[in-house]
Design a protein around this motif. Structure first.
Motif, PDB file in Angstrom:
ATOM      1  N   GLU A  44       0.813  -1.223   0.000  1.00 15.40           N
ATOM      2  CA  GLU A  44       0.000   0.000   0.000  1.00 15.40           C
ATOM      3  C   GLU A  44       0.848   1.275   0.000  1.00 15.40           C
ATOM      4  O   GLU A  44       0.307   2.379  -0.055  1.00 15.40           O
ATOM      5  CB  GLU A  44      -0.912   0.014   1.240  1.00 15.40           C
ATOM      6  CG  GLU A  44      -1.874  -1.150   1.301  1.00 15.40           C
ATOM      7  CD  GLU A  44      -2.644  -1.204   2.610  1.00 15.40           C
ATOM      8  OE1 GLU A  44      -2.640  -0.217   3.372  1.00 15.40           O
ATOM      9  OE2 GLU A  44      -3.254  -2.250   2.880  1.00 15.40           O
ATOM     10  N   ILE A  45       2.164   1.125   0.073  1.00 16.34           N
ATOM     11  CA  ILE A  45       3.045   2.283   0.277  1.00 16.34           C
ATOM     12  C   ILE A  45       2.900   3.334  -0.824  1.00 16.34           C
ATOM     13  O   ILE A  45       2.903   4.527  -0.553  1.00 16.34           O
ATOM     14  CB  ILE A  45       4.527   1.851   0.456  1.00 16.34           C
ATOM     15  CG1 ILE A  45       5.352   2.985   1.066  1.00 16.34           C
ATOM     16  CG2 ILE A  45       5.160   1.404  -0.834  1.00 16.34           C
ATOM     17  CD1 ILE A  45       5.411   2.999   2.535  1.00 16.34           C
ATOM     18  N   GLY A  46       2.731   2.906  -2.055  1.00 18.67           N
ATOM     19  CA  GLY A  46       2.647   3.841  -3.171  1.00 18.67           C
ATOM     20  C   GLY A  46       1.569   4.879  -3.026  1.00 18.67           C
ATOM     21  O   GLY A  46       1.839   6.076  -2.916  1.00 18.67           O
ATOM     22  N   HIS A  47       0.323   4.444  -2.962  1.00 24.63           N
ATOM     23  CA  HIS A  47      -0.769   5.422  -2.924  1.00 24.63           C
ATOM     24  C   HIS A  47      -0.929   6.080  -1.552  1.00 24.63           C
ATOM     25  O   HIS A  47      -1.290   7.242  -1.474  1.00 24.63           O
ATOM     26  CB  HIS A  47      -2.083   4.802  -3.427  1.00 24.63           C
ATOM     27  CG  HIS A  47      -2.627   3.695  -2.585  1.00 24.63           C
ATOM     28  ND1 HIS A  47      -2.183   2.398  -2.694  1.00 24.63           N
ATOM     29  CD2 HIS A  47      -3.578   3.696  -1.633  1.00 24.63           C
ATOM     30  CE1 HIS A  47      -2.847   1.640  -1.835  1.00 24.63           C
ATOM     31  NE2 HIS A  47      -3.691   2.396  -1.176  1.00 24.63           N
ATOM     32  N   LYS A  48      -0.646   5.380  -0.464  1.00 21.19           N
ATOM     33  CA  LYS A  48      -0.841   5.984   0.859  1.00 21.19           C
ATOM     34  C   LYS A  48       0.229   7.032   1.183  1.00 21.19           C
ATOM     35  O   LYS A  48      -0.066   8.063   1.756  1.00 21.19           O
ATOM     36  CB  LYS A  48      -0.885   4.908   1.939  1.00 21.19           C
ATOM     37  CG  LYS A  48      -2.171   4.115   1.886  1.00 21.19           C
ATOM     38  CD  LYS A  48      -2.446   3.400   3.171  1.00 21.19           C
ATOM     39  CE  LYS A  48      -3.822   2.766   3.111  1.00 21.19           C
ATOM     40  NZ  LYS A  48      -4.122   1.955   4.275  1.00 21.19           N
ATOM     41  N   ALA A  49       1.474   6.755   0.834  1.00 18.92           N
ATOM     42  CA  ALA A  49       2.550   7.710   1.128  1.00 18.92           C
ATOM     43  C   ALA A  49       2.340   9.005   0.358  1.00 18.92           C
ATOM     44  O   ALA A  49       2.543  10.098   0.891  1.00 18.92           O
ATOM     45  CB  ALA A  49       3.909   7.108   0.799  1.00 18.92           C
ATOM     46  N   LYS A  50       1.940   8.886  -0.882  1.00 20.75           N
ATOM     47  CA  LYS A  50       1.724  10.064  -1.731  1.00 20.75           C
ATOM     48  C   LYS A  50       0.663  10.986  -1.122  1.00 20.75           C
ATOM     49  O   LYS A  50       0.802  12.203  -1.145  1.00 20.75           O
ATOM     50  CB  LYS A  50       1.283   9.600  -3.111  1.00 20.75           C
ATOM     51  CG  LYS A  50       1.354  10.649  -4.177  1.00 20.75           C
ATOM     52  CD  LYS A  50       0.897  10.056  -5.492  1.00 20.75           C
ATOM     53  CE  LYS A  50       1.866  10.401  -6.576  1.00 20.75           C
ATOM     54  NZ  LYS A  50       1.514   9.821  -7.850  1.00 20.75           N
ATOM     55  N   ALA A  51      -0.367  10.386  -0.531  1.00 25.37           N
ATOM     56  CA  ALA A  51      -1.459  11.165   0.052  1.00 25.37           C
ATOM     57  C   ALA A  51      -1.114  11.750   1.426  1.00 25.37           C
ATOM     58  O   ALA A  51      -1.664  12.767   1.822  1.00 25.37           O
ATOM     59  CB  ALA A  51      -2.711  10.291   0.166  1.00 25.37           C
ATOM     60  N   ARG A  52      -0.198  11.119   2.149  1.00 27.05           N
ATOM     61  CA  ARG A  52       0.050  11.510   3.543  1.00 27.05           C
ATOM     62  C   ARG A  52       1.296  12.346   3.784  1.00 27.05           C
ATOM     63  O   ARG A  52       1.382  13.049   4.795  1.00 27.05           O
ATOM     64  CB  ARG A  52       0.146  10.260   4.427  1.00 27.05           C
ATOM     65  CG  ARG A  52      -1.191   9.577   4.609  1.00 27.05           C
ATOM     66  CD  ARG A  52      -1.074   8.284   5.361  1.00 27.05           C
ATOM     67  NE  ARG A  52      -0.726   8.454   6.752  1.00 27.05           N
ATOM     68  CZ  ARG A  52      -0.706   7.462   7.629  1.00 27.05           C
ATOM     69  NH1 ARG A  52      -0.986   6.237   7.250  1.00 27.05           N
ATOM     70  NH2 ARG A  52      -0.371   7.676   8.878  1.00 27.05           N
ATOM     71  N   PHE A  53       2.299  12.251   2.903  1.00 31.87           N
ATOM     72  CA  PHE A  53       3.586  12.874   3.197  1.00 31.87           C
ATOM     73  C   PHE A  53       4.049  13.784   2.073  1.00 31.87           C
ATOM     74  O   PHE A  53       3.734  13.567   0.914  1.00 31.87           O
ATOM     75  CB  PHE A  53       4.645  11.797   3.451  1.00 31.87           C
ATOM     76  CG  PHE A  53       4.222  10.765   4.455  1.00 31.87           C
ATOM     77  CD1 PHE A  53       4.032  11.110   5.781  1.00 31.87           C
ATOM     78  CD2 PHE A  53       3.982   9.463   4.069  1.00 31.87           C
ATOM     79  CE1 PHE A  53       3.613  10.171   6.712  1.00 31.87           C
ATOM     80  CE2 PHE A  53       3.567   8.503   4.984  1.00 31.87           C
ATOM     81  CZ  PHE A  53       3.386   8.861   6.320  1.00 31.87           C
ATOM     82  N   ASN A  54       4.843  14.798   2.456  1.00 26.95           N
ATOM     83  CA  ASN A  54       5.471  15.674   1.461  1.00 26.95           C
ATOM     84  C   ASN A  54       6.701  14.972   0.906  1.00 26.95           C
ATOM     85  O   ASN A  54       7.386  14.241   1.632  1.00 26.95           O
ATOM     86  CB  ASN A  54       5.894  17.000   2.107  1.00 26.95           C
ATOM     87  CG  ASN A  54       4.713  17.793   2.597  1.00 26.95           C
ATOM     88  OD1 ASN A  54       3.669  17.816   1.952  1.00 26.95           O
ATOM     89  ND2 ASN A  54       4.863  18.434   3.739  1.00 26.95           N
ATOM     90  N   LYS A  55       7.029  15.241  -0.333  1.00 27.89           N
ATOM     91  CA  LYS A  55       8.143  14.543  -0.985  1.00 27.89           C
ATOM     92  C   LYS A  55       9.512  14.941  -0.439  1.00 27.89           C
ATOM     93  O   LYS A  55      10.484  14.230  -0.647  1.00 27.89           O
ATOM     94  CB  LYS A  55       8.074  14.752  -2.492  1.00 27.89           C
ATOM     95  CG  LYS A  55       6.852  14.068  -3.064  1.00 27.89           C
ATOM     96  CD  LYS A  55       6.984  13.718  -4.492  1.00 27.89           C
ATOM     97  CE  LYS A  55       5.766  12.884  -4.884  1.00 27.89           C
ATOM     98  NZ  LYS A  55       5.790  12.415  -6.207  1.00 27.89           N
ATOM     99  N   ASP A  56       9.600  16.068   0.289  1.00 24.84           N
ATOM    100  CA  ASP A  56      10.883  16.461   0.859  1.00 24.84           C
ATOM    101  C   ASP A  56      10.995  16.116   2.347  1.00 24.84           C
ATOM    102  O   ASP A  56      12.009  16.368   2.979  1.00 24.84           O
ATOM    103  CB  ASP A  56      11.145  17.950   0.628  1.00 24.84           C
ATOM    104  CG  ASP A  56      10.076  18.841   1.235  1.00 24.84           C
ATOM    105  OD1 ASP A  56       9.005  18.325   1.640  1.00 24.84           O
ATOM    106  OD2 ASP A  56      10.303  20.055   1.311  1.00 24.84           O
ATOM    107  N   GLU A  57       9.959  15.519   2.896  1.00 22.96           N
ATOM    108  CA  GLU A  57       9.928  15.137   4.314  1.00 22.96           C
ATOM    109  C   GLU A  57      10.827  13.921   4.557  1.00 22.96           C
ATOM    110  O   GLU A  57      10.787  12.959   3.793  1.00 22.96           O
ATOM    111  CB  GLU A  57       8.463  14.797   4.632  1.00 22.96           C
ATOM    112  CG  GLU A  57       8.149  14.427   6.031  1.00 22.96           C
ATOM    113  CD  GLU A  57       6.644  14.212   6.215  1.00 22.96           C
ATOM    114  OE1 GLU A  57       6.309  13.576   7.223  1.00 22.96           O
ATOM    115  OE2 GLU A  57       5.836  14.667   5.395  1.00 22.96           O
ATOM    116  N   PRO A  58      11.656  13.938   5.611  1.00 19.12           N
ATOM    117  CA  PRO A  58      12.488  12.766   5.917  1.00 19.12           C
ATOM    118  C   PRO A  58      11.617  11.584   6.355  1.00 19.12           C
ATOM    119  O   PRO A  58      10.768  11.722   7.235  1.00 19.12           O
ATOM    120  CB  PRO A  58      13.381  13.227   7.063  1.00 19.12           C
ATOM    121  CG  PRO A  58      13.285  14.705   7.081  1.00 19.12           C
ATOM    122  CD  PRO A  58      11.950  15.057   6.488  1.00 19.12           C
ATOM    123  N   ILE A  59      11.831  10.449   5.727  1.00 16.40           N
ATOM    124  CA  ILE A  59      11.062   9.240   6.015  1.00 16.40           C
ATOM    125  C   ILE A  59      12.022   8.072   6.174  1.00 16.40           C
ATOM    126  O   ILE A  59      12.936   7.898   5.361  1.00 16.40           O
ATOM    127  CB  ILE A  59      10.082   8.926   4.856  1.00 16.40           C
ATOM    128  CG1 ILE A  59       9.010  10.018   4.739  1.00 16.40           C
ATOM    129  CG2 ILE A  59       9.423   7.563   5.042  1.00 16.40           C
ATOM    130  CD1 ILE A  59       8.117   9.871   3.532  1.00 16.40           C
TER     131      ILE A  59
END
Length: 104
Positions: A44-59
C-alpha cells in the motif's frame, strides 16, 4: 539508497525530525512496533505515502530484521515516486527491540 542506524534513527525520532513507517502487515504492526511508527504495508506504500507525506519530508522505513526485504523495496518505491529523503532502517524491529529501545 540511504540507510540509517538505530542511534541516528532514535535521535531523529526524539527530535520529531523524521517519519517512521513500518512496512509489514497490519497484524504484525498491531502485535508490536517501534514506538512512534505508523503502519503502511509494502503493498500500500505507493498510494498511501503520496497522500500523507510531502516529498521532501524525511522518512525512514523498516521491517522485521536485517534479512527482511520489505523495507528496501519500500524505500526504492518511495524514491522512484520522487521522495527525496528516504532511509532504510535495515535492522528493523528486531535490532531496535534487542537494543532495549521503546516498543509499542
Amino acid at each position: 539508497m540511504k540507510t540509517i542506524d538505530k542511534e541516528n534513527l532514535k535521535k531523529k525520532l526524539d527530535q520529531n525530525a523524521i517519519t517512521l513507517i513500518e512496512v509489514l502487515s497490519n497484524e504484525s504492526y498491531e502485535k508490536e512496533h517501534i514506538k512512534g511508527a505508523v503502519n503502511i504495508p509494502l503493498e500500500e506504500i505507493g498510494h498511501k505515502a503520496k497522500a500523507r507525506f510531502n516529498k521532501d519530508e524525511p522518512i525512514a522505513v523498516y521491517c522485521s530484521n536485517f534479512d527482511c526485504g520489505a523495507s528496501p523495496a519500500a524505500a526504492k518505491k518511495l524514491i522512484e515516486m520522487g521522495f527525496e529523503n528516504v532511509y532504510d532502517y535495515q535492522g528493523g524491529k528486531q535490532d531496535w527491540k534487542d537494543a532495549g529501545l521503546p516498543m509499542a
